[in-house]
Structures are given as structure tokens and as C-alpha cells.
Design a protein around this motif. Structure first.
Motif, PDB file in Angstrom:
ATOM      1  N   SER A  55     -42.063  29.295   9.663  1.00  0.00           N
ATOM      2  CA  SER A  55     -40.857  29.287   9.244  1.00  0.00           C
ATOM      3  C   SER A  55     -40.379  27.940   8.806  1.00  0.00           C
ATOM      4  N   PHE A  56     -40.606  26.903   9.594  1.00  0.00           N
ATOM      5  CA  PHE A  56     -40.577  25.618   9.222  1.00  0.00           C
ATOM      6  C   PHE A  56     -41.180  24.982   8.162  1.00  0.00           C
ATOM      7  N   VAL A  57     -42.457  25.408   8.097  1.00  0.00           N
ATOM      8  CA  VAL A  57     -43.374  24.967   6.899  1.00  0.00           C
ATOM      9  C   VAL A  57     -42.858  25.884   5.708  1.00  0.00           C
ATOM     10  N   ARG A  58     -42.381  26.823   5.827  1.00  0.00           N
ATOM     11  CA  ARG A  58     -41.717  27.365   4.215  1.00  0.00           C
ATOM     12  C   ARG A  58     -40.485  26.665   3.839  1.00  0.00           C
ATOM     13  N   HIS A  59     -39.869  26.253   4.689  1.00  0.00           N
ATOM     14  CA  HIS A  59     -38.481  25.474   4.481  1.00  0.00           C
ATOM     15  C   HIS A  59     -39.091  24.007   3.802  1.00  0.00           C
ATOM     16  N   LEU A  60     -39.833  23.337   4.455  1.00  0.00           N
ATOM     17  CA  LEU A  60     -40.599  22.267   4.243  1.00  0.00           C
ATOM     18  C   LEU A  60     -41.339  22.271   2.687  1.00  0.00           C
ATOM     19  N   LEU A  61     -42.206  23.250   2.295  1.00  0.00           N
ATOM     20  CA  LEU A  61     -42.721  23.427   1.226  1.00  0.00           C
ATOM     21  C   LEU A  61     -41.745  23.731   0.135  1.00  0.00           C
ATOM     22  N   ARG A  62     -40.658  24.404   0.369  1.00  0.00           N
ATOM     23  CA  ARG A  62     -39.689  24.936  -0.540  1.00  0.00           C
ATOM     24  C   ARG A  62     -38.867  23.329  -1.131  1.00  0.00           C
ATOM     25  N   ALA A  63     -38.748  22.934  -0.195  1.00  0.00           N
ATOM     26  CA  ALA A  63     -37.892  21.558  -0.154  1.00  0.00           C
ATOM     27  C   ALA A  63     -38.750  20.443  -0.659  1.00  0.00           C
ATOM     28  N   LEU A  64     -40.323  20.564  -0.892  1.00  0.00           N
ATOM     29  CA  LEU A  64     -40.900  19.819  -1.660  1.00  0.00           C
ATOM     30  C   LEU A  64     -41.228  20.205  -3.021  1.00  0.00           C
ATOM     31  N   GLY A  65     -40.895  21.632  -3.329  1.00  0.00           N
ATOM     32  CA  GLY A  65     -40.879  22.172  -4.774  1.00  0.00           C
ATOM     33  C   GLY A  65     -41.948  23.051  -4.846  1.00  0.00           C
ATOM     34  N   VAL A  66     -42.368  23.459  -3.877  1.00  0.00           N
ATOM     35  CA  VAL A  66     -43.649  24.540  -4.118  1.00  0.00           C
ATOM     36  C   VAL A  66     -42.667  25.885  -4.278  1.00  0.00           C
ATOM     37  N   ALA A  67     -43.236  26.461  -5.546  1.00  0.00           N
ATOM     38  CA  ALA A  67     -42.791  27.801  -6.076  1.00  0.00           C
ATOM     39  C   ALA A  67     -43.584  28.847  -5.685  1.00  0.00           C
TER      40      ALA A  67
END
Length: 162
Positions: A55-67
């Protein structure tokens, strides 16, 4: 340059955090994503099943712009992601059993490339992984929040927590 030159001993004290809920996890991830040091970091995520590593990784990737879909690499061992500014690799070594897999999969080459590397269950690949910049050890608390011990092991890790 040797591994010890790239990764000096602990440069900062562990920081103990409390993520009360998903919003606190998201906020921490967004803070890391806003730090330029994230582009060159190797972060280990430690904790039992269900502690919120993915879950943390998903939040980080979204914040980095991963769509698009962000999936757990539990069966594939690694999932690569690209943003216009950053290459990212999310590893999950939970099912990793054979050290020969490391060489066969080209993981040594991946870790030699620039970009963000995130590893869940790093202890399963002990001795093969380079020294991380930051270790996030996550534990579920009685209140269902998360206690997170963030330990910087390099100047990059300390910069991420500054």
C-alpha cells in the motif's frame, strides 16, 4: 567505487513514525516523492504480511506520477515503472528462493542503473542486495495504525528523511 564508499555507515538516527491511517501513509509517501533524492534511492520495506508495504508503494508510485495499474510483484519478483523523469523498480522477494534467479533475471544490472528501487521482503535476498539508503520497518498497532521505524543508512537516506 566500492560498495562501502557508495554506502557509508548509518548517517542518521532512526525516526519512529505513526501512520494512524491510510491518509498518513499517503502523506508520508507524498513527502518522499517530493524530495529529489528519491530518484537515486534504494528503499527496503520490512514487515509481516498485511502491514501495508505494498500500500505504501502504491501511494509513493502515484505521488511520483505512475499512472495505470500498480500491482504487487509477488509472483513476478519485480515490476518496472517509468515516468517521464524516473525509472522505478518494485521488487517483492517473498517467493524468492534460488540465488541463481538473481543473476538469471539480471537484477545486478537493474541495481547498477539509476532510478528508484523498492524492495519488499529484502531478507529473502540477503547477501545479494546492495546496502539500502533507507529501511522502513512497518508494524501493525493495536489501533490498526502503523508504527514505522525509518532508518537512514546513507546520505541519500538521511536526505529523504530531512
Amino acid at each position: 567505487m566500492s560498495a562501502s564508499e557508495r554506502h557509508p555507515p548509518i548517517v542518521g538516527s532512526p525516526l519512529v513514525l505513526h501512520w494512524a491511517d491510510e491518509n498518513a501513509t499517503r502523506a508520508f509517501a507524498q513527502g518522499l516523492a517530493a524530495n529529489p533524492a528519491i530518484a537515486r534511492a534504494f528503499i527496503e520495506l520490512r514487515g509481516e504480511l498485511g502491514t501495508g508495504k505494498t500500500s505504501f508503494v502504491r501511494h509513493l508510485l502515484r505521488a511520483l506520477g505512475v499512472a495505470g495499474r500498480i500491482k504487487s510483484p509477488t509472483y513476478t519478483v519485480v515490476e518496472p515503472y517509468e515516468t517521464p523523469a524516473l525509472a522505478i523498480w518494485h521488487f517483492d522477494f517473498y517467493r524468492f528462493e534460488d540465488p541463481r534467479e538473481w543473476e538469471d533475471a539480471g537484477f545486478r544490472d537493474v541495481f547498477a542503473q539509476p532510478g528508484l528501487k523498492l524492495a519488499e521482503w529484502p531478507e529473502k535476498a540477503a547477501g545479494l542486495l546492495p546496502r539500502p539508503d533507507l529501511v522502513l520497518a512497518i508494524e501493525v498497532q493495536e489501533d490498526e495504525g502503523r508504527r514505522v521505524r525509518a532508518t537512514p543508512l546513507s546520505a541519500t537516506g538521511a536526505e529523504l528523511l530531512a
